[in-house]
Scaffold this motif. Sequence first.
Motif, PDB file in Angstrom:
ATOM      1  N   MET A   1       0.848  -1.197   0.000  1.00 13.41           N
ATOM      2  CA  MET A   1       0.000   0.000   0.000  1.00 13.41           C
ATOM      3  C   MET A   1       0.878   1.240   0.000  1.00 13.41           C
ATOM      4  SD  MET A   1      -2.916  -0.947   2.803  1.00 13.41           S
ATOM      5  CE  MET A   1      -3.528   0.732   2.659  1.00 13.41           C
ATOM      6  N   PRO A   2       0.463   2.292  -0.671  1.00 15.30           N
ATOM      7  CA  PRO A   2       1.250   3.524  -0.651  1.00 15.30           C
ATOM      8  C   PRO A   2       1.233   4.142   0.725  1.00 15.30           C
ATOM      9  CG  PRO A   2      -0.883   3.880  -1.695  1.00 15.30           C
ATOM     10  CD  PRO A   2      -0.756   2.405  -1.487  1.00 15.30           C
ATOM     11  N   ILE A  68     -13.653  -5.023   5.114  1.00 17.24           N
ATOM     12  CA  ILE A  68     -13.537  -6.302   4.410  1.00 17.24           C
ATOM     13  C   ILE A  68     -14.408  -7.362   5.071  1.00 17.24           C
ATOM     14  CG2 ILE A  68     -11.925  -8.129   3.738  1.00 17.24           C
ATOM     15  CD1 ILE A  68      -9.752  -5.956   3.531  1.00 17.24           C
ATOM     16  N   LEU A  69     -14.445  -7.408   6.401  1.00 17.64           N
ATOM     17  CA  LEU A  69     -15.325  -8.303   7.154  1.00 17.64           C
ATOM     18  C   LEU A  69     -15.897  -7.547   8.350  1.00 17.64           C
ATOM     19  CD1 LEU A  69     -13.304 -11.670   7.127  1.00 17.64           C
ATOM     20  CD2 LEU A  69     -15.577 -11.304   6.127  1.00 17.64           C
ATOM     21  N   PRO A  70     -17.120  -7.819   8.763  1.00 13.02           N
ATOM     22  CA  PRO A  70     -17.728  -7.091   9.885  1.00 13.02           C
ATOM     23  C   PRO A  70     -17.049  -7.415  11.215  1.00 13.02           C
ATOM     24  CG  PRO A  70     -19.397  -8.248   8.582  1.00 13.02           C
ATOM     25  CD  PRO A  70     -18.058  -8.760   8.150  1.00 13.02           C
ATOM     26  N   SER A  71     -17.159  -6.492  12.156  1.00 15.09           N
ATOM     27  CA  SER A  71     -16.552  -6.691  13.475  1.00 15.09           C
ATOM     28  C   SER A  71     -17.238  -7.800  14.262  1.00 15.09           C
ATOM     29  CB  SER A  71     -16.606  -5.388  14.273  1.00 15.09           C
ATOM     30  OG  SER A  71     -17.940  -5.005  14.516  1.00 15.09           O
ATOM     31  N   GLU A 246      -4.766  -6.069   4.863  1.00 15.38           N
ATOM     32  CA  GLU A 246      -5.396  -7.234   4.245  1.00 15.38           C
ATOM     33  C   GLU A 246      -4.802  -8.490   4.889  1.00 15.38           C
ATOM     34  OE1 GLU A 246      -6.380  -7.092  -0.114  1.00 15.38           O
ATOM     35  OE2 GLU A 246      -4.919  -5.441  -0.057  1.00 15.38           O
ATOM     36  N   ASP A 247      -5.518  -9.046   5.844  1.00 15.53           N
ATOM     37  CA  ASP A 247      -5.051 -10.249   6.548  1.00 15.53           C
ATOM     38  C   ASP A 247      -6.284 -11.035   6.977  1.00 15.53           C
ATOM     39  OD1 ASP A 247      -3.494 -12.144   7.772  1.00 15.53           O
ATOM     40  OD2 ASP A 247      -3.103 -10.940   9.572  1.00 15.53           O
ATOM     41  N   PHE A 273      -8.425  -4.451  11.611  1.00 18.22           N
ATOM     42  CA  PHE A 273      -8.020  -3.195  10.975  1.00 18.22           C
ATOM     43  C   PHE A 273      -8.204  -3.292   9.454  1.00 18.22           C
ATOM     44  CE2 PHE A 273      -5.301  -3.667  14.824  1.00 18.22           C
ATOM     45  CZ  PHE A 273      -5.941  -2.703  15.593  1.00 18.22           C
ATOM     46  N   ASP A 274      -9.459  -3.499   9.051  1.00 16.05           N
ATOM     47  CA  ASP A 274      -9.744  -3.738   7.635  1.00 16.05           C
ATOM     48  C   ASP A 274     -10.750  -2.743   7.072  1.00 16.05           C
ATOM     49  OD1 ASP A 274     -12.052  -4.590   8.889  1.00 16.05           O
ATOM     50  OD2 ASP A 274     -12.135  -6.547   7.886  1.00 16.05           O
TER      51      ASP A 274
END
Length: 483
Positions: A1-2, A68-71, A246-247, A273-274
């Motif tokens: 990522m930049p 990316i995925l809900p908490s 992204e993990d 942290f997504d």
Amino acid sequence: MPALPEVARILGTLGLTPSRRSEAVEGALPLAANSPQKCPLGLYNEKLSGTAFTAPRDDNLQTWLYRILPSASHQNFQPVPESSPNSLTSTTPSFGKHFNAIPNQLRWDPFDFDKEASWIHSLHLVAGAGDPTMKQGLGIYIYAAGSTMPDKTAFYSADGDFLIVPQHGVLDIRTEMGKMLVRPNEICVIPRGIRYHVALHGNEPVRGYILELYQGHFKLPELGPIGSNGLANARDFQTPVADFIEDYENTEWTLYGKFGGNLFAAKQSHTPFDIVGWHGTYYPYKYDLGRFNPVGSISYDHPDPSIFTVLTAPSIPHGAGTAVADFVIFPPRWLVAEKTFRPPWYHRNTMSEFMGLIMGNYDAKGAGKGGFQPAGASLHNTMSGHGPDMQTFEKASTMDLPPTKVGEGSMAFMFESCLMVGVTEWGLKTCQKVQETYNAHSWEPLKVHFKRPESSRGLSDGEKKNGVGDAKDLSSVHDIRGK
């Protein structure tokens, strides 16, 4: 990522609730709608509410997250055992219990570093009032950590907002909304529920103070006759920009949650942290205390310390102008008042005052060993008398009064509350930092300067020594006052 900038400016008026938006990837935020049938980039949407849905518009704190995925995607939470290196050192006492509510003035020597502890285990509850399960009151912590939180861990508090005041070392904080680098002489606020990870910057140990606000949220104080600018200005607050990880394949993260004063942990198969984009009015923020614009008397007398309020959390049930918590600072400033005792006067307040020193010397108290030192603290509870120590009083009563700049290289602060603040066993005994001679050092040595004018009326020396006075004497006093 930049590479992304650490923070972006908050522009506009502050409640602290201007609406903000941030995208780590262009197009992550939907246009017009908050909850389209399919969110951009295959993201999930999630609403984070800091207030009731129907709170007045100026007080309403809600943020939409696109992640990316809900908490909600995690295993069950389990209590964290006391033997864990990430356990809470001291849990929050249940309502009305275990806090030692005492009227004595208290002062602490500088608190020690704990080189073995990371963020969660370094949180030491010193004092507080109320109950987080009832969303009433506050807790006051000292943190002192010597290591970064373990990889693939995150922490949040469901109990209250964390107002963090670093005293030593830099906090490298990754929040769900993005990153914040928080240095001494800066503060940050992480609202309840927001997840974050704390790393040390350059492996330097960190130490500081935290006020956890169980009740409501912080906002800027009203300025009244001061006008539209002054004290902490809205333009100087900063908020993170979106920055995600992204993990989510073949991974395991541990999420720690502080809930009802106790610590729980849950495993999940993806990073918290997504968040790729977010917009709304509920977010973490930071502020540089050096940007505070103090005001003061330019003629005579010492104004109330309320003129140094950075943030306030009003307590509506206790009446207008009353706060469950105020954050007040005493920055470098000019004193020009003429024929005036310039330090704070002796006082007993309806508010309780917990003070800390980030750096330098506080002009109303002696420093050095046994005095008010950086990384130390003091507590003057509701209606407990306090003020300058003897040396400060004697000096300020006799000094010349040219314009003088005080506090250069110094920053003291105060957590002030309308509540009676109790002290934990850790704060009173376990930490072994309470100065037992605080009173003896500060106020017991005060000298009597009273001189009776020869023409004054009142009890004679003999009557005074014998404790004698009749009704006629008292009525004479009333007569004099009535004339």
